[in-house]
Write a protein that holds these residues in place. Sequence first.
Motif, PDB file in Angstrom:
ATOM      1  N   ALA A  70       0.867  -1.056  -0.030  1.00 39.60           N
ATOM      2  CA  ALA A  70       0.021   0.024   0.047  1.00 39.60           C
ATOM      3  C   ALA A  70       0.781   1.388  -0.030  1.00 39.60           C
ATOM      4  CB  ALA A  70      -0.947   0.138   1.229  1.00 39.60           C
ATOM      5  N   GLU A  88      -3.434   5.377   1.053  1.00 37.01           N
ATOM      6  CA  GLU A  88      -3.963   4.310   1.460  1.00 37.01           C
ATOM      7  C   GLU A  88      -3.905   3.908   2.832  1.00 37.01           C
ATOM      8  OE1 GLU A  88      -2.864   1.218  -1.264  1.00 37.01           O
ATOM      9  OE2 GLU A  88      -4.066   1.785  -2.906  1.00 37.01           O
ATOM     10  N   ILE A  89      -2.531   4.063   3.115  1.00 36.30           N
ATOM     11  CA  ILE A  89      -2.435   3.895   4.749  1.00 36.30           C
ATOM     12  C   ILE A  89      -3.046   4.801   5.549  1.00 36.30           C
ATOM     13  CG2 ILE A  89      -0.631   3.452   6.525  1.00 36.30           C
ATOM     14  CD1 ILE A  89       1.111   2.238   4.521  1.00 36.30           C
ATOM     15  N   THR A 109      -5.574   6.792   4.960  1.00 34.85           N
ATOM     16  CA  THR A 109      -7.074   6.689   4.829  1.00 34.85           C
ATOM     17  C   THR A 109      -7.383   5.530   5.723  1.00 34.85           C
ATOM     18  OG1 THR A 109      -7.190   7.278   2.191  1.00 34.85           O
ATOM     19  CG2 THR A 109      -9.021   5.856   3.223  1.00 34.85           C
ATOM     20  N   ARG A 110      -6.752   4.387   6.046  1.00 33.25           N
ATOM     21  CA  ARG A 110      -7.282   3.299   6.758  1.00 33.25           C
ATOM     22  C   ARG A 110      -6.777   3.989   8.234  1.00 33.25           C
ATOM     23  NH1 ARG A 110      -3.950  -2.065   5.831  1.00 33.25           N
ATOM     24  NH2 ARG A 110      -5.236  -2.588   7.514  1.00 33.25           N
ATOM     25  N   SER A 115      -9.958   6.026   9.135  1.00 36.49           N
ATOM     26  CA  SER A 115     -11.177   4.998   9.224  1.00 36.49           C
ATOM     27  C   SER A 115     -10.986   4.278  10.705  1.00 36.49           C
ATOM     28  CB  SER A 115     -11.104   4.050   8.049  1.00 36.49           C
ATOM     29  OG  SER A 115     -12.151   3.086   8.266  1.00 36.49           O
ATOM     30  N   ILE A 116      -9.707   4.043  11.015  1.00 37.06           N
ATOM     31  CA  ILE A 116      -9.706   3.138  12.339  1.00 37.06           C
ATOM     32  C   ILE A 116      -9.878   4.211  13.516  1.00 37.06           C
ATOM     33  CG2 ILE A 116      -7.775   2.190  13.838  1.00 37.06           C
ATOM     34  CD1 ILE A 116      -7.012   0.812  11.448  1.00 37.06           C
ATOM     35  N   THR A 150     -13.521   4.886  13.755  1.00 42.23           N
ATOM     36  CA  THR A 150     -14.178   3.621  14.644  1.00 42.23           C
ATOM     37  C   THR A 150     -13.925   3.620  15.900  1.00 42.23           C
ATOM     38  OG1 THR A 150     -13.889   2.357  12.550  1.00 42.23           O
ATOM     39  CG2 THR A 150     -14.298   1.069  14.557  1.00 42.23           C
ATOM     40  N   LEU A 178       0.433   0.348  11.571  1.00 42.33           N
ATOM     41  CA  LEU A 178      -0.183   1.365  10.455  1.00 42.33           C
ATOM     42  C   LEU A 178       0.873   2.571  10.413  1.00 42.33           C
ATOM     43  CD1 LEU A 178      -4.033   0.959   9.940  1.00 42.33           C
ATOM     44  CD2 LEU A 178      -1.953  -0.121   8.305  1.00 42.33           C
ATOM     45  N   TYR A 181       3.446   3.560   7.599  1.00 44.95           N
ATOM     46  CA  TYR A 181       3.393   4.971   7.097  1.00 44.95           C
ATOM     47  C   TYR A 181       4.649   5.646   7.177  1.00 44.95           C
ATOM     48  CZ  TYR A 181       1.371   9.432   6.174  1.00 44.95           C
ATOM     49  OH  TYR A 181       1.414  10.628   5.581  1.00 44.95           O
TER      50      TYR A 181
END
Length: 316
Positions: free
Chosen positions: A2, A6-7, A9-10, A13-14, A17, A281, A285
């Motif tokens: 990735a 992309e990382i 964005t993850r 998102s985490i 959450t 991550l 990153y």
Amino acid sequence: MANAREISTRIKSIKDTMKITKAMYMMSSMKLRKAKQKLENTEPYFYGLQEQISDILLHFPDMQHLFFDNRGKDLLEDKKRRAFIVITGDKGMAGAYNHNVIKKAQELIDEADSYRLFVVGELGRHFFASQGYKLEDNFCYSANNPSIHRARMITENIVERYKNEEFDEVYVVFTGMVNSIKEEVIVQEILPLKTHQFIKNELLEQSQKGLGNSDKEVAMEADDWFLIYPSPRKVLEKLVYNYVTGFVYGALVESSASEENARMMAMQSATDNANEMLRELQVEYNRIRQAAITQEITEVIGGAKALRNKKKKQAR
């Protein structure tokens, strides 16, 4: 592999959450405290009813009653028609809370010769319906925010059916809290009540207080003051109705507390896992960013060197 975008964005998102899991943890914590307080507030009344029932049975041990297991008719029956009140949650995300109580209820139902199934909670109703179990259509109660009114409605429904002899035994299957980190599924028969348990408890209390050394002495001493109006049978019926209502309410509150406690642990575990994922991550990153920066520096140095060489050639 990735890329950095992309990382990133993850990671975002985490983090979003985690905000949800932390908020659910706080809400469950607040609901758990309220449920425990409700249970503590009703315990004195519940124990008082037990004492009153024990007093009546102690002084009228030969009285046979529909709500107790001392009737000759009941003792002669080999096969019992059983009713199960199964208390589940209205939603998931509570670990194994719903799974455990449903699994235990399934075992009891499969072992019964004849059964009637009363399910509290949307999740339990959907599960049993999908598995082909026959549910009572007019029995639809939520497990959220238990109240004494809801417990009374459930009791009226069950007791009237029991009095009409639609079934012989009534069991409540619910989840109780052993401690803050452990829960267990409890199966309790609420109808008919066990006569010997009430009398045994009362005799033990009388013995500890030094009020008598035998059943006869206790009864003789109590005969001087014990009076029941209009009749022991009618008073006992009313007390048992309130006792069953109190037990159902206690089971609803205990289940609610167990559900919120299970949800708290599940949300805490989800938050911890999210933190671990974020650390991994973030390392990845940073590694990608460092590689990209190194690549850019290398390209700049290479370009500058090429430019110098070109100028030298031109100067010659």
